[in-house]
Structure formats: C-alpha cells, structure tokens
Design a protein around this motif. Structure first.
Motif, PDB file in Angstrom:
ATOM      1  N   LYS A 213      71.195  52.956  55.003  1.00 30.19           N
ATOM      2  CA  LYS A 213      70.989  52.508  56.384  1.00 30.19           C
ATOM      3  C   LYS A 213      70.988  53.707  57.325  1.00 30.19           C
ATOM      4  O   LYS A 213      71.857  53.857  58.186  1.00 30.19           O
ATOM      5  N   ILE A 214      70.016  54.600  57.135  1.00 33.93           N
ATOM      6  CA  ILE A 214      69.917  55.809  57.942  1.00 33.93           C
ATOM      7  C   ILE A 214      68.467  56.234  57.994  1.00 33.93           C
ATOM      8  O   ILE A 214      67.739  56.119  57.011  1.00 33.93           O
ATOM      9  N   GLY A 215      68.028  56.711  59.162  1.00 28.26           N
ATOM     10  CA  GLY A 215      66.666  57.196  59.334  1.00 28.26           C
ATOM     11  C   GLY A 215      66.645  58.701  59.529  1.00 28.26           C
ATOM     12  O   GLY A 215      67.663  59.381  59.377  1.00 28.26           O
ATOM     13  N   TYR A 216      65.472  59.224  59.896  1.00 21.51           N
ATOM     14  CA  TYR A 216      65.348  60.684  59.976  1.00 21.51           C
ATOM     15  C   TYR A 216      66.199  61.252  61.104  1.00 21.51           C
ATOM     16  O   TYR A 216      66.698  62.377  61.021  1.00 21.51           O
ATOM     17  N   ARG A 217      66.409  60.488  62.162  1.00 21.44           N
ATOM     18  CA  ARG A 217      67.255  60.978  63.255  1.00 21.44           C
ATOM     19  C   ARG A 217      68.711  61.076  62.819  1.00 21.44           C
ATOM     20  O   ARG A 217      69.413  62.036  63.140  1.00 21.44           O
ATOM     21  N   GLY A 218      69.156  60.064  62.076  1.00 23.58           N
ATOM     22  CA  GLY A 218      70.518  60.109  61.549  1.00 23.58           C
ATOM     23  C   GLY A 218      70.706  61.272  60.584  1.00 23.58           C
ATOM     24  O   GLY A 218      71.740  61.956  60.601  1.00 23.58           O
ATOM     25  N   PHE A 219      69.685  61.520  59.724  1.00 23.62           N
ATOM     26  CA  PHE A 219      69.736  62.669  58.820  1.00 23.62           C
ATOM     27  C   PHE A 219      69.853  63.973  59.612  1.00 23.62           C
ATOM     28  O   PHE A 219      70.625  64.858  59.265  1.00 23.62           O
ATOM     29  N   TYR A 220      69.059  64.088  60.675  1.00 26.59           N
ATOM     30  CA  TYR A 220      69.045  65.309  61.485  1.00 26.59           C
ATOM     31  C   TYR A 220      70.444  65.604  62.031  1.00 26.59           C
ATOM     32  O   TYR A 220      70.960  66.719  61.900  1.00 26.59           O
ATOM     33  N   MET A 221      71.074  64.593  62.634  1.00 27.76           N
ATOM     34  CA  MET A 221      72.390  64.804  63.249  1.00 27.76           C
ATOM     35  C   MET A 221      73.465  65.064  62.196  1.00 27.76           C
ATOM     36  O   MET A 221      74.378  65.863  62.405  1.00 27.76           O
ATOM     37  N   GLU A 222      73.351  64.393  61.046  1.00 23.43           N
ATOM     38  CA  GLU A 222      74.346  64.588  59.988  1.00 23.43           C
ATOM     39  C   GLU A 222      74.225  65.983  59.381  1.00 23.43           C
ATOM     40  O   GLU A 222      75.238  66.628  59.066  1.00 23.43           O
ATOM     41  N   LEU A 223      73.005  66.479  59.235  1.00 24.99           N
ATOM     42  CA  LEU A 223      72.809  67.814  58.679  1.00 24.99           C
ATOM     43  C   LEU A 223      73.312  68.904  59.620  1.00 24.99           C
ATOM     44  O   LEU A 223      73.792  69.946  59.181  1.00 24.99           O
ATOM     45  N   VAL A 224      73.200  68.654  60.923  1.00 24.19           N
ATOM     46  CA  VAL A 224      73.749  69.616  61.885  1.00 24.19           C
ATOM     47  C   VAL A 224      75.257  69.729  61.710  1.00 24.19           C
ATOM     48  O   VAL A 224      75.836  70.819  61.746  1.00 24.19           O
ATOM     49  N   ASP A 225      75.918  68.584  61.479  1.00 26.19           N
ATOM     50  CA  ASP A 225      77.366  68.589  61.257  1.00 26.19           C
ATOM     51  C   ASP A 225      77.737  69.302  59.967  1.00 26.19           C
ATOM     52  O   ASP A 225      78.714  70.047  59.915  1.00 26.19           O
ATOM     53  N   GLN A 226      76.972  69.051  58.899  1.00 28.52           N
ATOM     54  CA  GLN A 226      77.332  69.596  57.587  1.00 28.52           C
ATOM     55  C   GLN A 226      76.933  71.056  57.402  1.00 28.52           C
ATOM     56  O   GLN A 226      77.675  71.845  56.819  1.00 28.52           O
ATOM     57  N   LEU A 227      75.731  71.415  57.913  1.00 28.14           N
ATOM     58  CA  LEU A 227      75.218  72.758  57.678  1.00 28.14           C
ATOM     59  C   LEU A 227      75.428  73.702  58.849  1.00 28.14           C
ATOM     60  O   LEU A 227      75.321  74.918  58.698  1.00 28.14           O
TER      61      LEU A 227
END
Length: 443
Positions: A213-227
């Motif tokens: 239950k995640i789209g490309y915007r959610g991926f973008y924000m999550e990757l900023v947190d992780q990377l």
C-alpha cells in the motif's frame, strides 16, 4: 501465450536452476526428471506452488498461474501416456507435450538456431510499433537491429553454437560488425540491469513492509529517510513498472454515482465551498463519521475532526452506536484541543447527516464560537479531505481482523498517532501534519 515477459536478469536467474533446460522471454522448458517428480508429488497431495518452491524457483518472477497450468498439463500427459509422454515427440499427433532433448549434430543445431530466430521474430514483431515501410498506405511490423542482435546472442548462448555468428547475422539480415559493436556495449547494459535489480531489492523491502500500500511518492519520502538522499521519482516509477510493484489502492465504485445537487442546504449554506487550501491552522475544521466492521459481524463508528490547513486529526471518538453523544464528545475534544485559542474566523464543515442538522449539535457549535458550514446534498466531494482520511485508514489498517472493540480502539489510536506524527504527505512539502503545523506557525 503468457502475459509475463522475463527480463534479461530474470532469465539468467531462472536459467541457473538445474531443473530448467531452456528459457525465452515468455516461456520455460523444464527437464523430464523434474516434470515426473512434480507430477508424482502432486498426485500425493502436494500443491504446484509448494513443488516449485521446494525446487528453488522464485514464484514472484514465474507467476503462480504459470506454475499451476504447467503442473496441470504435465499431469494430464502422465495420466494419458505415462512416463513416455515426456520423452516422446507428441507435437502434431493430436496431443500436448514438449519435444525431448536430443543430442543434435552441428547441421541440426544450425537448423534449430535458424528456426529459433524466426520464432523470436514471430513472437516479438507483433509487440513492436508498426513502422512505415516506405510505401504509402502500407505498414509493416519488424524488429530493430538491436532486437535482432539480442535474438542472435540468446540463440548462441542457449544452444551453445560455435562459429555460427556470421551465418546467423546473414539470416537476421544484419551486419556482423554491428553485432560485435553491440556486444561491446553489453557490459554496460548488464551493469545497468544489475544496478536496477539492486534498487529493486531496496524498494521491495519497503513495499513488503507497507504491504503493497505505497506509491512512488511514498517510496521517495521513505528513501530520503533511509538513504539520506532522494532517488529521482521518475526512476522510481520506471522500476515499479519494470518489476511489477503496483500500489494496492482502493478503487472507485462505478455504481455509486454522485448526485449533482446545486441547491444549498435549507438551514446551513456551504460557506466553505471547497476552499481546502488554507495556510492558517485552526481556521477551518472538517468533521464526519464512518463505520468500521470488525470480526463477528460487529460494527463500530468513528467520528473525527480534521484541520484543513495541517491535515491533522485534532479530535476523534470511537463508539458502538450512532447516538448523538458521538458528535458531542468529538466537539468536547475539539474544544479541549483549542484550549481557548479560537481563530476569529473559525469554521467547522460537515455533510448533511442527521447528527449535524440536529438542533443540539448546531447549538453546541454556536456556543463554541464556530461558524457552521455544510456540503451540498449527496456531494461527498464537498468534504473530500475528510473522506480521504477515512479511505487511507481503511486501506492501511487491518481493522477487519480486530477481535474486540478494545483492540479496534487501540488500532484507531495507533493509526491516528502515526498519521499525525510519522506519516509524511507529498502535498505538505513532504512533512508530517504535526511538522507542517509547526512550519506554518513559524512562517
């Protein structure tokens, strides 16, 4: 023909399995021993997916339907012809089956390689965009040189042909020099494929944690947190399409039509008029009620108040009935949240539910110093941000699995806390509602 198309990395991965004889971009040919073993285990009660997993296959790549149809086909052949059905040529004899693997002479291998190229052309050409062949009014589908180079390379590798490159280039009507030049760039393509696959593995971890239950915007924000650095959103979209990472979102019900009502409510007009873009916290609030069905066929009701400017849920009440007390207690929570700091133009907006048209509710709103506004009849878009929150809640919370009202209440508290403080939103400058409120106040 299967709708699944294997990319180069997936083909190489499947090809390493000892149970595979041959793989193309659309089909897999398995060993006779594996087919017999699969049929025998299936007859003993093992399911197709269990058999393939035990053999070391990745079902997310192959596809469950392809696995089930393969075992069903093999079992039918086995019940009709026995073990000979897998070793004898059945094609053209009124039955299904695959040709047996034979040791071929050099001439036979060459004939098979030529047939293989023609087969690839027949499979790939319909998928390519029709291109003009130079004659007015006529169109022809054909392979590009790059696609022919790929077909030649796969044919040589799969059939282990030697000293046949120049001949195969003649058959495919391409130059051998162009083929060798393309081969020099193969390493770059392989490195990019490998880089894409490593990025996919990172996205897959996030995708699984979010249960899809995640789209490309959610991926973008999550990757900023992780990377600590962003990944281009276009690249994320490309990888999602390439590796079939589709967001599991709710779908609009086509049978639920929105009534186009133009008349304002007789008692309370629509003062808000969809002015959902606000930059002052505490100026406009939205409220509504939704139902939540959990285990045992039981139903609970959730009443919420949302701040339009910050998207924050500032008050909520979960109850087992739809008595007026549910909205009264929600307003009490809102009053506690305001703590006397009332905006001079503060407004609360709702639909035309009986709770909000009731004189008791309207009196309490007036006593709090709030201006009341209502949506037009039958028009849920007039209260869209509130409906959006309920939609996200039902997408992201497994409330159907709650064993009791207490467990459901805990789920509601946990999700609203997550929504307000840890769930980032693209339209809030990639901040959480609580962080965005602080940002607006500071501004």
């Amino acid at each position: 023909m299967s709708k699944i198309i294997f990319n180069e990395h997936q083909r190489r991965q499947i090809e390493q399995n000892p149970n595979v004889v041959l793989i193309t971009d659309r089909s897999i040919q398995y060993t006779v021993a594996f087919k017999l073993k699969a049929v025998q285990e299936n007859l003993k009660g093992k399911g197709p997916t269990e058999i393939f997993k035990a053999a070391g296959f990745d079902l997310e790549i192959i596809g469950i339907k392809k696995v089930q149809s393969a075992v069903h086909r093999w079992k039918k052949i086995y019940q009709t012809y026995g073990e000979d059905g897998f070793t004898q040529e059945r094609r053209g004899k009124g039955s299904t089956g695959r040709p047996r693997a034979e040791k071929l002479s050099a001439d036979k291998k060459l004939e098979k390689a030529e047939a293989r190229i023609r087969l690839l052309e027949a499979e790939l050409a319909p998928l390519k965009k029709a291109r003009r062949n130079g004659k007015a009014g006529e169109e022809e589908s054909f392979l590009t040189p790059k696609e022919k180079y790929q077909a030649i390379s796969e044919t040589i590798r799969l059939f282990q042909l030697k000293n046949m490159t120049r001949y195969l280039c003649e058959v495919a009507n391409v130059s051998s020099s162009g083929y060798y030049k393309w081969r020099q760039n193969m390493e770059k393509h392989s490195l990019r494929e490998e880089a894409d696959y490593q990025d996919y593995l990172l996205l897959k971890v996030i995708y699984d944690e979010a249960k899809g239950k995640i789209g490309y915007r959610g991926f973008y924000m999550e990757l900023v947190d992780q990377l600590g650095k962003p990944m281009n959103h276009k690249k994320i979209l490309r990888l999602m399409r390439k590796f079939n990472l589709y967001a599991k979102v709710r779908r609009a019900n086509p049978y639920r039509l929105i009534e186009k009502a133009n008349e304002a409510h007789r008692q309370i007009p629509n003062y808000l008029n969809r002015a959902f873009k606000q930059d002052e916290p505490g100026k406009v609030f939205l409220t509504d009620i939704t139902y939540l069905q959990y285990k045992g066929g039981r139903t609970a009701y959730l009443s919420c108040v949302k701040d339009v400017a910050t998207r924050e849920i500032v008050a909520y009440k979960l109850a087992t009935t739809l008595k007026l007390s549910i909205v009264y207690e929600t307003l009490e929570q809102l009053k506690h949240h305001l703590d006397g700091n009332l905006h001079p133009e503060a407004m609360i907006h709702s639909d035309q539910g009986f709770h909000y048209t009731h004189p008791g509710f309207q009196t309490l709103v007036k006593d709090m110093g709030l201006k009341q506004s209502m949506s037009r009849r039958g028009n849920c878009l007039d209260n869209a941000p509130m409906e959006s929150f309920f939609g996200h809640f039902k997408d992201e919370v497994d409330y159907h699995e709650a064993e009791s009202f207490t467990e459901l209440h805990t789920q509601v508290i946990d999700y609203i806390t997550h929504y307000n403080h840890t769930r980032k939103q693209w339209t809030l400058k990639k901040m959480t509602p609580a962080s965005y409120r602080s940002h607006l106040i500071a501004a």
